[in-house]
Write a protein that holds these residues in place. Sequence first.
Motif, PDB file in Angstrom:
ATOM      1  N   GLU A 170       0.825  -1.204   0.000  1.00  0.00           N
ATOM      2  CA  GLU A 170       0.000   0.000   0.000  1.00  0.00           C
ATOM      3  C   GLU A 170       0.859   1.254   0.000  1.00  0.00           C
ATOM      4  OE1 GLU A 170      -2.160  -0.585   3.558  1.00  0.00           O
ATOM      5  OE2 GLU A 170      -3.608  -1.990   2.686  1.00  0.00           O
ATOM      6  N   PRO A 172       0.094   5.735   0.200  1.00  0.00           N
ATOM      7  CA  PRO A 172      -0.966   6.546   0.801  1.00  0.00           C
ATOM      8  C   PRO A 172      -2.233   6.639  -0.043  1.00  0.00           C
ATOM      9  CG  PRO A 172       1.154   7.602   1.140  1.00  0.00           C
ATOM     10  CD  PRO A 172       1.402   6.416   0.258  1.00  0.00           C
ATOM     11  N   ARG A 173      -2.133   6.550  -1.378  1.00  0.00           N
ATOM     12  CA  ARG A 173      -3.323   6.702  -2.217  1.00  0.00           C
ATOM     13  C   ARG A 173      -3.636   5.481  -3.073  1.00  0.00           C
ATOM     14  NH1 ARG A 173      -5.142  11.979  -2.666  1.00  0.00           N
ATOM     15  NH2 ARG A 173      -4.720  12.997  -0.674  1.00  0.00           N
ATOM     16  N   PRO A 207      -7.915   2.652  -5.179  1.00  0.00           N
ATOM     17  CA  PRO A 207      -7.418   3.806  -4.417  1.00  0.00           C
ATOM     18  C   PRO A 207      -7.699   3.666  -2.927  1.00  0.00           C
ATOM     19  CG  PRO A 207      -9.470   4.359  -5.498  1.00  0.00           C
ATOM     20  CD  PRO A 207      -9.117   2.978  -5.968  1.00  0.00           C
ATOM     21  N   ARG A 208      -7.033   4.529  -2.161  1.00  0.00           N
ATOM     22  CA  ARG A 208      -7.221   4.562  -0.713  1.00  0.00           C
ATOM     23  C   ARG A 208      -7.305   6.016  -0.271  1.00  0.00           C
ATOM     24  NH1 ARG A 208      -3.074   3.369   2.192  1.00  0.00           N
ATOM     25  NH2 ARG A 208      -4.046   2.180   3.882  1.00  0.00           N
ATOM     26  N   TRP A 209      -8.137   6.279   0.716  1.00  0.00           N
ATOM     27  CA  TRP A 209      -8.193   7.599   1.329  1.00  0.00           C
ATOM     28  C   TRP A 209      -8.023   7.423   2.830  1.00  0.00           C
ATOM     29  CZ3 TRP A 209     -11.533   6.448  -2.751  1.00  0.00           C
ATOM     30  CH2 TRP A 209     -11.353   7.218  -3.907  1.00  0.00           C
ATOM     31  N   VAL A 210      -7.032   8.119   3.380  1.00  0.00           N
ATOM     32  CA  VAL A 210      -6.720   7.981   4.804  1.00  0.00           C
ATOM     33  C   VAL A 210      -7.047   9.286   5.508  1.00  0.00           C
ATOM     34  CG1 VAL A 210      -4.914   7.502   6.492  1.00  0.00           C
ATOM     35  CG2 VAL A 210      -4.880   6.354   4.270  1.00  0.00           C
ATOM     36  N   SER A 211      -7.785   9.204   6.598  1.00  0.00           N
ATOM     37  CA  SER A 211      -8.102  10.363   7.428  1.00  0.00           C
ATOM     38  C   SER A 211      -7.907   9.966   8.889  1.00  0.00           C
ATOM     39  CB  SER A 211      -9.542  10.819   7.190  1.00  0.00           C
ATOM     40  OG  SER A 211      -9.858  11.920   8.029  1.00  0.00           O
ATOM     41  N   THR A 215      -9.324   4.461   7.262  1.00  0.00           N
ATOM     42  CA  THR A 215      -8.977   4.306   5.847  1.00  0.00           C
ATOM     43  C   THR A 215     -10.188   3.781   5.094  1.00  0.00           C
ATOM     44  OG1 THR A 215      -6.663   3.828   6.356  1.00  0.00           O
ATOM     45  CG2 THR A 215      -7.455   3.176   4.184  1.00  0.00           C
ATOM     46  N   ALA A 217     -11.297   2.373   1.321  1.00  0.00           N
ATOM     47  CA  ALA A 217     -10.610   1.808   0.165  1.00  0.00           C
ATOM     48  C   ALA A 217     -11.596   1.117  -0.779  1.00  0.00           C
ATOM     49  CB  ALA A 217      -9.535   0.824   0.621  1.00  0.00           C
TER      50      ALA A 217
END
Length: 304
Positions: A170, A172-173, A207-211, A215, A217
């Motif tokens: 993985e 970050p995106r 894609p992945r979005w982390v906040s 996460t 995905a």
Amino acid sequence: MAAASAAASVLAGVAPLARAAEIAVDESACPIEPLSVPAFVDSLRVELAGRPRPPGTTRVTLGIDPCDTATTRVHVEIRNDAGAPGAERDVGLEDIAVEARPRALALAVAELVRVEAADAAPPPAAPPPPPPAAPVPPPLTKGVAADALVALYPSRDTALWGGRLSASLERPRLGLALFGEAAVGSHGYAEGSVALQSFGGGVVAGPRWVSGRITLAPALVGALAWARVQGHTNEAGVVAGAGSDLTAAVRARVAVSTIFVRVVSVRAFVEGGWVVRSFDSTVDGARAAGMGGAMLVAGVGLGL
């Protein structure tokens, strides 16, 4: 203090920086001099040979004040017609033998000329800025996960229960994972029952979005599995059969995970899609339980 017209000139030496530069000497107007000006000029020419000098003409003025035979101090003044800063200094010759005074004065004047040349020299060019640093690629994270799952085939009235192991790479995106899974299930009929087994694996990419710790995905899933169907009956005259074949499915996936202890995360996902290569059982010649048509997979687990 006074000065007469130029008495001598010292032409530029051979050094490239001194080219087109000239030293002009104005001797003192006082008729009584504590040293020989011609000898001074000769010594100055030797001291300045090959040394850098400011451009244009540098005028050296020698002054003696008071104009008296006892005066042994010479006032030296440096001026340049090209805009270089000037300089001046009193040079005392009282402790120097008469025959050594021309060279002593030449040394002092040469030092003033060199200082003037250094002040007139342009500042060194600033070094070019360093090239921009190459962009550092985002770190690549490796992970493993274990999930419990259920696979539903609504058009076949079939549910399989099982587990999945995944290994992922993985950024970050972006995420990529490979998985292996196994699932089993059964369906009962009046004539008996059908047992189903599925062993396979696949790939997940998206894609992945982390906040913060969470996460999200979304991804696409491609899966292959070896499916086996086994019939069971307790009635006489009913034949139970078995068979196996390859199945293939394409699904869309949404997964969410959150870290709760250091690098350990809890996760859940839902996948929905279609079995593009199906395998079904038949009961009394009609299609029965199997792995085909639309399908839904849901799972929960832990990631590391």
